[in-house]
Design a protein around this motif. Structure first.
Motif, mmCIF file in Angstrom:
data_model
loop_
_atom_site.group_PDB
_atom_site.id
_atom_site.type_symbol
_atom_site.label_atom_id
_atom_site.label_comp_id
_atom_site.label_asym_id
_atom_site.label_seq_id
_atom_site.Cartn_x
_atom_site.Cartn_y
_atom_site.Cartn_z
ATOM 1 N N ALA A 40 0.729 -1.283 0.004
ATOM 2 C CA ALA A 40 0.139 0.106 -0.046
ATOM 3 C C ALA A 40 0.785 1.197 0.169
ATOM 4 O O ALA A 40 0.490 2.445 -0.735
ATOM 5 N N GLN A 41 1.973 1.178 0.753
ATOM 6 C CA GLN A 41 2.745 2.573 0.803
ATOM 7 C C GLN A 41 3.422 2.552 -0.589
ATOM 8 O O GLN A 41 3.760 3.835 -0.980
ATOM 9 N N ALA A 48 6.719 1.390 -8.567
ATOM 10 C CA ALA A 48 6.688 0.070 -9.364
ATOM 11 C C ALA A 48 6.736 -0.942 -8.181
ATOM 12 O O ALA A 48 7.837 -1.107 -7.566
ATOM 13 N N TYR A 49 5.559 -1.896 -8.040
ATOM 14 C CA TYR A 49 5.949 -2.794 -6.908
ATOM 15 C C TYR A 49 5.896 -4.232 -7.539
ATOM 16 O O TYR A 49 5.246 -4.702 -8.500
ATOM 17 N N GLU A 50 6.816 -5.293 -6.678
ATOM 18 C CA GLU A 50 6.785 -6.501 -7.176
ATOM 19 C C GLU A 50 7.389 -7.377 -5.965
ATOM 20 O O GLU A 50 8.072 -6.819 -5.118
ATOM 21 N N TYR A 61 11.556 3.363 -7.725
ATOM 22 C CA TYR A 61 11.406 4.775 -8.430
ATOM 23 C C TYR A 61 12.417 4.673 -9.391
ATOM 24 O O TYR A 61 13.439 4.857 -9.069
ATOM 25 N N GLY A 62 11.675 4.807 -10.649
ATOM 26 C CA GLY A 62 12.792 4.618 -11.724
ATOM 27 C C GLY A 62 12.836 3.429 -12.085
ATOM 28 O O GLY A 62 12.248 2.419 -11.487
ATOM 29 N N ASP A 63 13.326 3.146 -13.336
ATOM 30 C CA ASP A 63 13.473 1.838 -13.868
ATOM 31 C C ASP A 63 14.956 1.226 -13.457
ATOM 32 O O ASP A 63 15.759 1.477 -13.776
ATOM 33 N N GLY A 113 15.307 2.144 -4.906
ATOM 34 C CA GLY A 113 14.743 0.856 -4.612
ATOM 35 C C GLY A 113 14.403 0.798 -3.040
ATOM 36 O O GLY A 113 15.333 1.317 -2.599
ATOM 37 N N ILE A 114 13.399 0.470 -2.697
ATOM 38 C CA ILE A 114 12.927 0.110 -1.281
ATOM 39 C C ILE A 114 12.721 -1.483 -1.196
ATOM 40 O O ILE A 114 11.818 -1.869 -1.747
ATOM 41 N N VAL A 115 13.041 -2.085 -0.060
ATOM 42 C CA VAL A 115 13.079 -3.425 0.048
ATOM 43 C C VAL A 115 12.490 -3.789 1.449
ATOM 44 O O VAL A 115 12.987 -3.196 2.432
#
Length: 404
Positions: A40-41, A48-50, A61-63, A113-115
């Motif tokens: 949700a965040q 982009a979520y995966e 955020y970004g490719d 990226g956030i993980v």
């Protein structure tokens, strides 16, 4: 959503009303709720979520296919009745730092990226950092499939029940190739920053550490009718080994803990047939760690012989010393030292996903002050002002690495 709002939303998930601690175990309902929060965040920010093959969650955020991404984050799972900050502080701060960079109108030159790494604590299956170990190829598919929880449920069964395909797990070099640097923010698990009066610190290294299982096998018998001289009680050997671990750790300047135990048949009026204890041992260098573990095993063997007990020792996990990359660590120190005050650099005895990834990508860690030093407990704490200072520090670091 502000840091405070995100924190308040995440805080109730998996919290025990009895202990006040957290029970966010891998692939359980609480874990599912934490994962839903993360997604949700990500989606609220248009990221982009995966979910990768090993169950780790990513927000971009970004490719990321461009490579050389700067990634930050931590984990959302907990130890049994753990504290609120260990892991989640790094994830919440990652989203808050991105928000701050957007507010600064920072221009990104690298993907961000956030993980959320899965099963970092190892509370359910007994092995820490499962998600990052699988990704980095430090845990084989065969060994992962053999992991079981206390109810006999295997890791693949738990993953499948939670809607994830366990057939896909394994090394993920393509994903690692996306990452140019990984920075993990974490609450300090100790009082070094509190003692120096600093809000933020930088990690220099993670001590070598591991977990060993000690099986003491004796003979079950009646607690009320069996003479002391006739007993083969494995609890005696175990108890003396616990004291030996404390003694040897003190001599070596290390730490050693028997924090988990399983007893059979586990009856109040029965002499045990089996006492199984798990040793967690950590030291500043490999030589000291080897000295402690060897001495504890030797003492356990002597106590087992004294009481007619069979002893088996197995190493279940091990992580060698992790020295974080000098260049990245020095860059963090340069960015955060711009205000004129050097940021303290300190080692830690706690393991982290950053330590696992360090063999594959450049990694670094930031610590946020913990005024009590308590961790893995409901009493774990960090003041909100210090947490916000951590967000700003992380944003500064990410801006220095990923923006012009």
């Amino acid at each position: 959503m502000t840091f405070h709002e995100m924190w308040a939303e995440l805080l109730p998930i998996g919290r025990s009303p009895e202990s006040g601690g957290y029970r966010r175990y891998a692939w359980t309902g609480a874990d599912t709720d934490c994962r839903a929060w993360f997604r949700a965040q990500a989606e609220a920010r248009g990221l982009a979520y995966e979910v990768d093959r090993n169950g780790n969650q990513w927000a971009w955020y970004g490719d990321p296919a461009r490579g050389d991404a700067v990634v930050t984050g931590s984990h959302l799972d907990s130890v049994p009745d753990g504290g609120a900050y260990d892991g989640p502080l790094g994830v919440v701060s990652a989203f808050a730092a991105l928000d701050e960079l957007r507010a600064r109108q920072a221009e990104f030159t690298r993907p961000l990226g956030i993980v959320n790494f899965g099963d970092e604590e190892g509370a359910r299956f007994g092995l820490a950092c499962v998600g990052s170990r699988l990704t980095a190829g430090q845990l084989t598919r065969e060994k992962a499939y053999a992991l079981r929880d206390a109810d006999g449920i295997t890791l693949p069964q738990a993953m499948e029940a939670a809607g994830h395909d366990p057939e896909a797990i394994g090394p993920d070099p393509e994903r690692l190739a996306r990452i140019g640097a990984f920075v993990e923010l974490h609450v300090e698990q100790g009082r070094a920053l509190d003692l120096t009066g600093d809000r933020i610190g930088i990690a220099s290294a993670i001590w070598p550490h591991g977990r060993w299982r000690f099986d003491f096998r004796g003979e079950a018998n009646h607690a009320g009718t069996t003479r002391l001289a006739d007993r083969r009680d494995p609890m005696l050997s175990y108890a003396e080994t616990v004291l030996a671990a404390r003694r040897e750790a003190e001599l070596a300047g290390a730490v050693a803990t028997f924090g988990k135990i399983a007893v059979e048949p586990n009856g109040v009026n029965a002499i045990p047939s089996l006492v199984r204890g798990w040793l967690d041992a950590r030291a500043a260098d490999q030589a000291a760690l080897d000295t402690v573990v060897t001495a504890v095993e030797k003492a356990a063997g002597a106590y087992a012989d004294r009481y007619g007990i069979e002893l088996a020792v197995a190493r279940e996990s091990f992580t060698p010393v992790v020295d974080f990359e000098d260049a990245l660590r020095d860059e963090l120190a340069r960015v955060l030292g711009r205000a004129g005050s050097p940021v303290p650099v300190l080692g830690t005895g706690a393991g982290h996903d950053a330590g696992i990834l360090s063999g594959s990508v450049p990694t670094a860690m930031l610590f946020v002050r913990n005024p009590t030093g308590v961790s893995h407990s409901p009493a774990e704490f960090a003041a909100e002002d210090d947490c916000l200072a951590g967000v700003t520090a992380l944003a500064d670091v990410l801006e220095g690495l990923a923006c012009r």
